[in-house]
Design a protein around this motif. Structure first.
Motif, PDB file in Angstrom:
ATOM      1  N   ILE A 190       0.804  -1.112  -0.003  1.00 41.61           N
ATOM      2  CA  ILE A 190       0.019   0.123   0.073  1.00 41.61           C
ATOM      3  C   ILE A 190       0.994   1.234   0.052  1.00 41.61           C
ATOM      4  O   ILE A 190       1.469   1.488   1.175  1.00 41.61           O
ATOM      5  CB  ILE A 190      -0.970  -0.030   1.001  1.00 41.61           C
ATOM      6  N   ASN A 191       1.026   2.037  -1.185  1.00 37.86           N
ATOM      7  CA  ASN A 191       1.891   2.920  -1.441  1.00 37.86           C
ATOM      8  C   ASN A 191       0.924   4.268  -1.220  1.00 37.86           C
ATOM      9  O   ASN A 191       0.608   4.776  -2.312  1.00 37.86           O
ATOM     10  CB  ASN A 191       2.779   2.803  -2.671  1.00 37.86           C
ATOM     11  N   ASN A 192       0.953   4.665   0.019  1.00 39.09           N
ATOM     12  CA  ASN A 192       0.137   5.805   0.436  1.00 39.09           C
ATOM     13  C   ASN A 192       0.803   6.865   1.047  1.00 39.09           C
ATOM     14  O   ASN A 192       0.615   7.303   2.244  1.00 39.09           O
ATOM     15  CB  ASN A 192      -1.128   5.448   1.330  1.00 39.09           C
ATOM     16  N   THR A 193       1.445   7.382   0.182  1.00 34.54           N
ATOM     17  CA  THR A 193       2.481   8.570   0.672  1.00 34.54           C
ATOM     18  C   THR A 193       1.662   9.929   0.366  1.00 34.54           C
ATOM     19  O   THR A 193       1.138  10.106  -0.523  1.00 34.54           O
ATOM     20  CB  THR A 193       3.815   8.501  -0.323  1.00 34.54           C
ATOM     21  N   ILE A 219     -13.224   2.235  12.817  1.00 37.77           N
ATOM     22  CA  ILE A 219     -12.006   2.931  13.291  1.00 37.77           C
ATOM     23  C   ILE A 219     -12.454   4.416  13.648  1.00 37.77           C
ATOM     24  O   ILE A 219     -13.078   5.160  12.980  1.00 37.77           O
ATOM     25  CB  ILE A 219     -10.989   3.015  12.315  1.00 37.77           C
ATOM     26  N   THR A 220     -12.228   4.974  14.971  1.00 38.55           N
ATOM     27  CA  THR A 220     -12.250   6.304  15.309  1.00 38.55           C
ATOM     28  C   THR A 220     -11.037   7.028  15.199  1.00 38.55           C
ATOM     29  O   THR A 220     -10.173   6.680  15.632  1.00 38.55           O
ATOM     30  CB  THR A 220     -12.793   6.370  16.966  1.00 38.55           C
ATOM     31  N   PRO A 221     -11.155   8.066  14.182  1.00 41.93           N
ATOM     32  CA  PRO A 221     -10.126   8.804  14.036  1.00 41.93           C
ATOM     33  C   PRO A 221      -9.524   9.598  15.463  1.00 41.93           C
ATOM     34  O   PRO A 221     -10.433  10.064  16.160  1.00 41.93           O
ATOM     35  CB  PRO A 221     -10.471   9.790  12.998  1.00 41.93           C
ATOM     36  N   VAL A 222      -8.116   9.905  15.355  1.00 38.22           N
ATOM     37  CA  VAL A 222      -7.859  10.737  16.506  1.00 38.22           C
ATOM     38  C   VAL A 222      -6.963  11.974  16.004  1.00 38.22           C
ATOM     39  O   VAL A 222      -6.354  11.733  14.789  1.00 38.22           O
ATOM     40  CB  VAL A 222      -6.982   9.911  17.624  1.00 38.22           C
ATOM     41  N   VAL A 223      -6.866  13.085  16.536  1.00 41.73           N
ATOM     42  CA  VAL A 223      -5.902  14.151  16.020  1.00 41.73           C
ATOM     43  C   VAL A 223      -4.484  13.762  16.237  1.00 41.73           C
ATOM     44  O   VAL A 223      -4.334  13.546  17.620  1.00 41.73           O
ATOM     45  CB  VAL A 223      -6.501  15.404  16.964  1.00 41.73           C
ATOM     46  N   ILE A 224      -3.634  14.105  15.623  1.00 45.70           N
ATOM     47  CA  ILE A 224      -2.278  13.868  15.899  1.00 45.70           C
ATOM     48  C   ILE A 224      -1.572  15.393  15.575  1.00 45.70           C
ATOM     49  O   ILE A 224      -1.859  16.069  14.934  1.00 45.70           O
ATOM     50  CB  ILE A 224      -1.437  13.158  14.772  1.00 45.70           C
ATOM     51  N   HIS A 243       4.089   8.479   5.486  1.00 46.26           N
ATOM     52  CA  HIS A 243       3.386   7.242   4.698  1.00 46.26           C
ATOM     53  C   HIS A 243       2.090   6.964   5.537  1.00 46.26           C
ATOM     54  O   HIS A 243       2.256   6.521   6.939  1.00 46.26           O
ATOM     55  CB  HIS A 243       4.429   5.978   4.784  1.00 46.26           C
ATOM     56  N   ALA A 244       0.967   7.203   4.981  1.00 43.13           N
ATOM     57  CA  ALA A 244      -0.388   7.056   5.732  1.00 43.13           C
ATOM     58  C   ALA A 244      -0.914   5.547   5.861  1.00 43.13           C
ATOM     59  O   ALA A 244      -1.524   5.475   6.658  1.00 43.13           O
ATOM     60  CB  ALA A 244      -1.151   7.871   4.951  1.00 43.13           C
ATOM     61  N   GLY A 245      -0.447   4.535   5.390  1.00 40.06           N
ATOM     62  CA  GLY A 245      -0.966   3.336   5.627  1.00 40.06           C
ATOM     63  C   GLY A 245      -2.079   2.996   4.753  1.00 40.06           C
ATOM     64  O   GLY A 245      -2.488   3.839   4.112  1.00 40.06           O
ATOM     65  N   PRO A 246      -2.665   2.151   5.185  1.00 39.71           N
ATOM     66  CA  PRO A 246      -4.029   1.583   4.333  1.00 39.71           C
ATOM     67  C   PRO A 246      -5.226   2.708   4.571  1.00 39.71           C
ATOM     68  O   PRO A 246      -5.398   3.199   5.829  1.00 39.71           O
ATOM     69  CB  PRO A 246      -4.569   0.289   5.219  1.00 39.71           C
ATOM     70  N   ASP A 247      -6.139   2.773   3.975  1.00 37.60           N
ATOM     71  CA  ASP A 247      -7.250   3.550   4.012  1.00 37.60           C
ATOM     72  C   ASP A 247      -7.946   3.179   5.124  1.00 37.60           C
ATOM     73  O   ASP A 247      -8.311   2.040   5.259  1.00 37.60           O
ATOM     74  CB  ASP A 247      -8.224   3.636   2.725  1.00 37.60           C
ATOM     75  N   LYS A 248      -8.828   4.133   5.985  1.00 37.10           N
ATOM     76  CA  LYS A 248      -9.603   3.586   6.943  1.00 37.10           C
ATOM     77  C   LYS A 248     -10.636   2.678   6.609  1.00 37.10           C
ATOM     78  O   LYS A 248     -11.082   1.726   7.266  1.00 37.10           O
ATOM     79  CB  LYS A 248     -10.073   4.943   7.524  1.00 37.10           C
ATOM     80  N   LEU A 281     -10.776   0.634   4.184  1.00 40.22           N
ATOM     81  CA  LEU A 281     -10.179  -0.843   3.911  1.00 40.22           C
ATOM     82  C   LEU A 281     -10.182  -1.383   5.404  1.00 40.22           C
ATOM     83  O   LEU A 281     -10.328  -2.547   5.387  1.00 40.22           O
ATOM     84  CB  LEU A 281      -8.923  -0.652   3.172  1.00 40.22           C
ATOM     85  N   VAL A 282      -9.491  -0.633   6.149  1.00 39.27           N
ATOM     86  CA  VAL A 282      -9.085  -1.533   7.649  1.00 39.27           C
ATOM     87  C   VAL A 282     -10.698  -1.817   8.120  1.00 39.27           C
ATOM     88  O   VAL A 282     -10.610  -2.900   8.722  1.00 39.27           O
ATOM     89  CB  VAL A 282      -8.220  -0.709   8.431  1.00 39.27           C
ATOM     90  N   GLU A 283     -11.551  -1.001   8.244  1.00 41.25           N
ATOM     91  CA  GLU A 283     -12.826  -1.399   8.636  1.00 41.25           C
ATOM     92  C   GLU A 283     -13.277  -2.530   7.945  1.00 41.25           C
ATOM     93  O   GLU A 283     -14.212  -3.268   8.658  1.00 41.25           O
ATOM     94  CB  GLU A 283     -13.771   0.038   8.520  1.00 41.25           C
ATOM     95  N   LYS A 284     -13.232  -2.794   6.861  1.00 45.89           N
ATOM     96  CA  LYS A 284     -13.762  -3.723   5.834  1.00 45.89           C
ATOM     97  C   LYS A 284     -12.965  -5.134   6.310  1.00 45.89           C
ATOM     98  O   LYS A 284     -13.864  -6.082   6.558  1.00 45.89           O
ATOM     99  CB  LYS A 284     -13.626  -3.539   4.443  1.00 45.89           C
ATOM    100  N   GLN A 285     -11.949  -4.830   6.722  1.00 49.45           N
ATOM    101  CA  GLN A 285     -11.066  -6.110   6.812  1.00 49.45           C
ATOM    102  C   GLN A 285     -11.160  -6.534   8.419  1.00 49.45           C
ATOM    103  O   GLN A 285     -11.076  -7.828   8.451  1.00 49.45           O
ATOM    104  CB  GLN A 285      -9.588  -5.984   6.683  1.00 49.45           C
ATOM    105  N   THR A 286     -11.445  -5.778   9.079  1.00 49.06           N
ATOM    106  CA  THR A 286     -11.437  -5.848  10.678  1.00 49.06           C
ATOM    107  C   THR A 286     -13.067  -5.942  10.985  1.00 49.06           C
ATOM    108  O   THR A 286     -13.160  -6.688  12.084  1.00 49.06           O
ATOM    109  CB  THR A 286     -11.001  -4.642  11.594  1.00 49.06           C
TER     110      THR A 286
END
Length: 83
Positions: free
Chosen positions: A34-37, A64-69, A48-53, A55-60
Motif C-alpha cells: 500500500i503505497n499511500n505516501t 475506526i475512530t480517528p484521533v487528532v495527531i 506514509h499514511a498506511g491503508p485507507d480507513k 479498507l481497515v474497517e472492511k477487513q476488521t
C-alpha cells in the motif's frame, strides 16, 4: 518487523498478538504493498499514511475512530481526546 493479523488492527493489546517471526516471510510474500505516501507542503514533511480507513474497517469488521495527531517538540505518546 512485527506483524499482526488484519483482524487485530485497532486492538490495544497487539503486543500479545504478534505473528511468529518464522511465519513473517510467508505473510510478506502474500501481502499487497500500500503505497499511500502523503506530502504536507506547509510543514515540508512526507509521511506514509498506511491503508485507507475504509479498507481497515472492511477487513476488521470494526469502526475506526480517528484521533487528532498534533506536532510536538518533545517526543512522547499520549492520547488526550478522541474525535
Amino acid at each position: 518487523m512485527e506483524i499482526v493479523k488484519d483482524k487485530d488492527f485497532g486492538r490495544t493489546d497487539i503486543d500479545k498478538l504478534y505473528i511468529k517471526s518464522n511465519e513473517n516471510r510467508t505473510i510478506i510474500n502474500k501481502s499487497t504493498v500500500i503505497n499511500n505516501t502523503r506530502v504536507d507542503k506547509i510543514r515540508n514533511v512526507t509521511y506514509h499514511a498506511g491503508p485507507d480507513k475504509t479498507l481497515v474497517e472492511k477487513q476488521t469488521g470494526k469502526t475506526i475512530t480517528p484521533v487528532v495527531i498534533k506536532e510536538s517538540k518533545k517526543p512522547e505518546q499520549t492520547l488526550n481526546k478522541i474525535i
